[in-house]
Design a protein around this motif. Structure first.
Motif, mmCIF file in Angstrom:
data_model
loop_
_atom_site.group_PDB
_atom_site.id
_atom_site.type_symbol
_atom_site.label_atom_id
_atom_site.label_comp_id
_atom_site.label_asym_id
_atom_site.label_seq_id
_atom_site.Cartn_x
_atom_site.Cartn_y
_atom_site.Cartn_z
ATOM 1 N N ARG A 175 -74.845 8.201 -9.165
ATOM 2 C CA ARG A 175 -74.896 7.200 -8.090
ATOM 3 C C ARG A 175 -75.005 5.792 -8.668
ATOM 4 O O ARG A 175 -74.411 4.851 -8.150
ATOM 5 C CB ARG A 175 -75.992 7.516 -7.063
ATOM 6 C CG ARG A 175 -77.407 7.367 -7.549
ATOM 7 C CD ARG A 175 -78.419 7.760 -6.475
ATOM 8 N NE ARG A 175 -79.770 7.605 -7.006
ATOM 9 C CZ ARG A 175 -80.867 7.869 -6.333
ATOM 10 N NH1 ARG A 175 -80.801 8.323 -5.083
ATOM 11 N NH2 ARG A 175 -82.053 7.682 -6.883
ATOM 12 N N ARG A 178 -71.502 4.838 -10.043
ATOM 13 C CA ARG A 178 -70.569 4.477 -8.953
ATOM 14 C C ARG A 178 -70.881 3.075 -8.438
ATOM 15 O O ARG A 178 -69.988 2.273 -8.201
ATOM 16 C CB ARG A 178 -70.634 5.487 -7.800
ATOM 17 C CG ARG A 178 -70.037 6.784 -8.168
ATOM 18 C CD ARG A 178 -69.579 7.648 -6.993
ATOM 19 N NE ARG A 178 -68.971 8.849 -7.543
ATOM 20 C CZ ARG A 178 -67.721 8.911 -7.989
ATOM 21 N NH1 ARG A 178 -66.916 7.879 -7.868
ATOM 22 N NH2 ARG A 178 -67.265 10.021 -8.535
ATOM 23 N N PHE A 179 -72.186 2.797 -8.259
ATOM 24 C CA PHE A 179 -72.580 1.477 -7.770
ATOM 25 C C PHE A 179 -72.141 0.397 -8.764
ATOM 26 O O PHE A 179 -71.620 -0.653 -8.383
ATOM 27 C CB PHE A 179 -74.104 1.433 -7.564
ATOM 28 C CG PHE A 179 -74.583 0.113 -7.047
ATOM 29 C CD1 PHE A 179 -74.538 -0.173 -5.692
ATOM 30 C CD2 PHE A 179 -75.040 -0.865 -7.925
ATOM 31 C CE1 PHE A 179 -74.951 -1.407 -5.219
ATOM 32 C CE2 PHE A 179 -75.452 -2.099 -7.461
ATOM 33 C CZ PHE A 179 -75.409 -2.371 -6.103
ATOM 34 N N GLU A 182 -68.352 -0.078 -8.794
ATOM 35 C CA GLU A 182 -67.991 -0.768 -7.551
ATOM 36 C C GLU A 182 -68.266 -2.275 -7.705
ATOM 37 O O GLU A 182 -67.454 -3.113 -7.319
ATOM 38 C CB GLU A 182 -68.868 -0.173 -6.441
ATOM 39 C CG GLU A 182 -68.361 -0.231 -5.021
ATOM 40 C CD GLU A 182 -67.029 0.465 -4.802
ATOM 41 O OE1 GLU A 182 -66.109 -0.258 -4.429
ATOM 42 O OE2 GLU A 182 -66.912 1.709 -4.977
ATOM 43 N N THR A 183 -69.438 -2.596 -8.288
ATOM 44 C CA THR A 183 -69.805 -4.002 -8.521
ATOM 45 C C THR A 183 -68.772 -4.657 -9.441
ATOM 46 O O THR A 183 -68.290 -5.761 -9.174
ATOM 47 C CB THR A 183 -71.206 -4.097 -9.178
ATOM 48 O OG1 THR A 183 -72.135 -3.409 -8.338
ATOM 49 C CG2 THR A 183 -71.661 -5.538 -9.358
ATOM 50 N N LYS A 185 -65.707 -3.804 -9.986
ATOM 51 C CA LYS A 185 -64.413 -3.884 -9.306
ATOM 52 C C LYS A 185 -64.331 -5.125 -8.407
ATOM 53 O O LYS A 185 -63.273 -5.704 -8.226
ATOM 54 C CB LYS A 185 -64.267 -2.611 -8.459
ATOM 55 C CG LYS A 185 -62.922 -2.389 -7.868
ATOM 56 C CD LYS A 185 -62.921 -1.085 -7.115
ATOM 57 C CE LYS A 185 -61.903 -1.139 -6.003
ATOM 58 N NZ LYS A 185 -61.935 0.074 -5.203
ATOM 59 N N ASN A 186 -65.498 -5.504 -7.845
ATOM 60 C CA ASN A 186 -65.515 -6.633 -6.920
ATOM 61 C C ASN A 186 -65.730 -7.975 -7.600
ATOM 62 O O ASN A 186 -65.864 -8.987 -6.939
ATOM 63 C CB ASN A 186 -66.586 -6.412 -5.843
ATOM 64 C CG ASN A 186 -66.165 -5.308 -4.902
ATOM 65 O OD1 ASN A 186 -64.993 -5.207 -4.546
ATOM 66 N ND2 ASN A 186 -67.104 -4.449 -4.535
ATOM 67 N N LYS A 190 -63.307 -7.630 -13.459
ATOM 68 C CA LYS A 190 -63.173 -6.160 -13.337
ATOM 69 C C LYS A 190 -63.437 -5.475 -14.677
ATOM 70 O O LYS A 190 -62.608 -4.690 -15.172
ATOM 71 C CB LYS A 190 -61.786 -5.777 -12.809
ATOM 72 C CG LYS A 190 -61.479 -6.339 -11.430
ATOM 73 C CD LYS A 190 -60.203 -5.703 -10.894
ATOM 74 C CE LYS A 190 -59.692 -6.416 -9.658
ATOM 75 N NZ LYS A 190 -60.671 -6.597 -8.581
ATOM 76 N N ASP A 218 -62.245 7.315 -11.438
ATOM 77 C CA ASP A 218 -62.030 6.893 -10.047
ATOM 78 C C ASP A 218 -61.842 5.381 -9.913
ATOM 79 O O ASP A 218 -61.663 4.879 -8.813
ATOM 80 C CB ASP A 218 -63.221 7.330 -9.169
ATOM 81 C CG ASP A 218 -63.297 8.840 -9.050
ATOM 82 O OD1 ASP A 218 -62.253 9.500 -9.259
ATOM 83 O OD2 ASP A 218 -64.398 9.364 -8.769
ATOM 84 N N PHE A 219 -61.952 4.651 -11.015
ATOM 85 C CA PHE A 219 -61.813 3.187 -10.968
ATOM 86 C C PHE A 219 -60.789 2.737 -12.018
ATOM 87 O O PHE A 219 -61.133 2.057 -12.987
ATOM 88 C CB PHE A 219 -63.179 2.514 -11.232
ATOM 89 C CG PHE A 219 -64.192 2.767 -10.170
ATOM 90 C CD1 PHE A 219 -64.367 1.868 -9.119
ATOM 91 C CD2 PHE A 219 -64.977 3.919 -10.180
ATOM 92 C CE1 PHE A 219 -65.301 2.100 -8.115
ATOM 93 C CE2 PHE A 219 -65.915 4.165 -9.182
ATOM 94 C CZ PHE A 219 -66.084 3.252 -8.146
#
Ligand code: NAI
Ligand code: MG
Length: 376
Positions: A175, A178-179, A182-183, A185-186, A190, A218-219
């Motif tokens: 988890r 993933r967090f 995600e951070t 990616k934004n 990147k 997944d990224f």
């Protein structure tokens, strides 16, 4: 959040826990600035409730928090925390009975620690230009080295034994990865650096690396690299521009984020967010620093870390535009040279706070009272 029919503006309920040392000084400054900002901007309301949960309360009652503290906190949209730690209470008691007693049961598993060099301030990396040191460290905040597992036997004997067991679960590692991805990616670059120590720690850290490379699949648009924690310290100092998002274990990120804060200029500017990304529980926002006994009561604590913390809290509450505006105001005050001693200035906590309030007034104009008058 509770907008009413009469007043459609969102209203956020904030629990403030100033606690110990300079905590009350910087939280007072933060609440002053946030109230002034919300009142002047006039697009949302902030409603603060103060809790006197601290080492003084512990010394007087034997408890940092009442038994129903977590139930109480769950009714708030966010928690603004100062610092806990007193010279006459062992740190493992203060930390576990207040800060960790909130973070862990409220599932605030992602600890987010951004760092950058503010305009007008100088990094000890003198040649590092604005924008070259702009990182966010994601700290695993629920287990790892701070899982609280271990024990002591044969106390006081020469053969006394103590264990401190690190716990890594696939669930929690996945988890936080993933967090963190995600951070990354934004953010514009990147790019994520996964910090590890899998050369020496061949169980938990090896699983940490494996989960990181699974999640990375997944990224595909996020560039990943891996660093051993010791080598990471030198990269932070020597090549700050090669880093962006950083994910590390509870202990590693704790240490690296103090280094990050010092490299940006001072621990007095660094914020941290303890997030429950599922939003089932309120998240908690605090300056990174501790209670700083050496400067408590002197009126010179840098309130900027709490101001930046306030901006992180506003972003989390959904007020990103306002948060960016407030951070720019705080940076503009630094740029004018109004800074506390830790950043090389001569201003007091109150002078920096007043300068930020003035800048809010100058930029955003009318106060709430004036808005109301205008509409009459
Ligand atoms: P600290 O962060 O309180 O202080 C380290 C140094 O940085 C001191 O020289 C202090 O004067 C300076 N400093 C810290 N914040 C500052 C600010 N806003 N403006 C200007 N200078 C600032 O760390 P230390 O001394 O290791 O710990 C003191 C106590 O705080 C201990 O009881 C510790 O357990 C506790 N602590 C609590 C934390 C929390 O509540 N999250 C985090 C870190 C420490
Ligand atoms: Mg720390």
């Amino acid at each position: 959040m509770s907008p009413s029919l009469a007043d459609p503006r969102p209203s956020y309920r904030i629990a403030s826990i100033p606690a110990d040392g300079i905590g009350p000084e910087v939280i007072d400054a933060g609440v002053t600035v946030l109230k002034k900002f919300a009142e002047t901007l006039n697009t949302f309301d902030l409603d603060f409730t103060n809790f006197d949960w601290s080492s003084d309360t512990y010394k007087a009652t034997g408890k940092y928090m009442p038994d129903d503290a977590l139930t109480t906190l769950k009714t708030f949209d966010a928690i603004l925390f100062g610092a806990v730690g007193a010279p006459d209470v062992p740190d493992h008691i203060s930390l576990w009975q207040l800060r960790l007693a909130i973070c862990q049961p409220l599932q605030q598993y992602a600890n987010v620690r951004p760092t950058k060099v503010f305009r007008g301030t100088q990094s000890p990396l003198r040649n590092c230009k604005n924008g070259e040191l702009d990182w966010v460290i994601i700290r695993e905040n629920s287990e790892g080295e701070y899982a609280g597992h271990g024990g002591r036997s044969h106390r006081g004997e020469p053969w006394e034994t103590a264990t401190e067991v690190s716990i890594f679960t696939r669930h929690a590692v996945e988890r936080i990865m993933r967090f963190a991805f995600e951070t990354a990616k934004n953010r514009p670059k990147k790019h994520i650096t996964v910090v590890t120590k899998s050369n020496a720690q061949r169980n938990g850290m090896v699983m940490w690396d494996e989960v990181a490379s699974d999640v990375a699949k997944d990224f595909p648009d996020v560039l990943v690299d891996k660093m051993l924690v010791d080598a990471m310290t030198t990269r932070m100092v020597l090549k700050p521009e090669t880093l962006d998002t950083i994910v590390a274990t509870n202990l590693h990120a704790d240490i690296l984020s103090d280094l990050a804060a010092a490299l940006a200029g001072s621990i007095g500017i660094a914020p941290t967010s303890n997030l429950d990304p599922t939003r089932k529980n309120p998240s908690m926002f605090e300056p990174i620093h501790g209670s700083a006994f050496d400067i408590t009561g002197m009126g010179i604590a840098n309130p900027v870390a709490t101001f930046w913390t306030a901006c992180e809290m506003l972003t989390w509450l959904g007020e990103k535009e306002a948060a960016d505006q407030l951070l720019d105001i705080v940076e503009a005050v630094c740029e004018k040279g109004i800074m506390t001693k830790d950043l090389g200035g001569t201003a007091t906590t109150a002078e920096v706070t007043n300068a930020v309030c003035e800048e809010i007034q100058n930029r955003l104009g009318k106060t709430k009272a004036e808005h109301l008058e205008g509409s009459n």
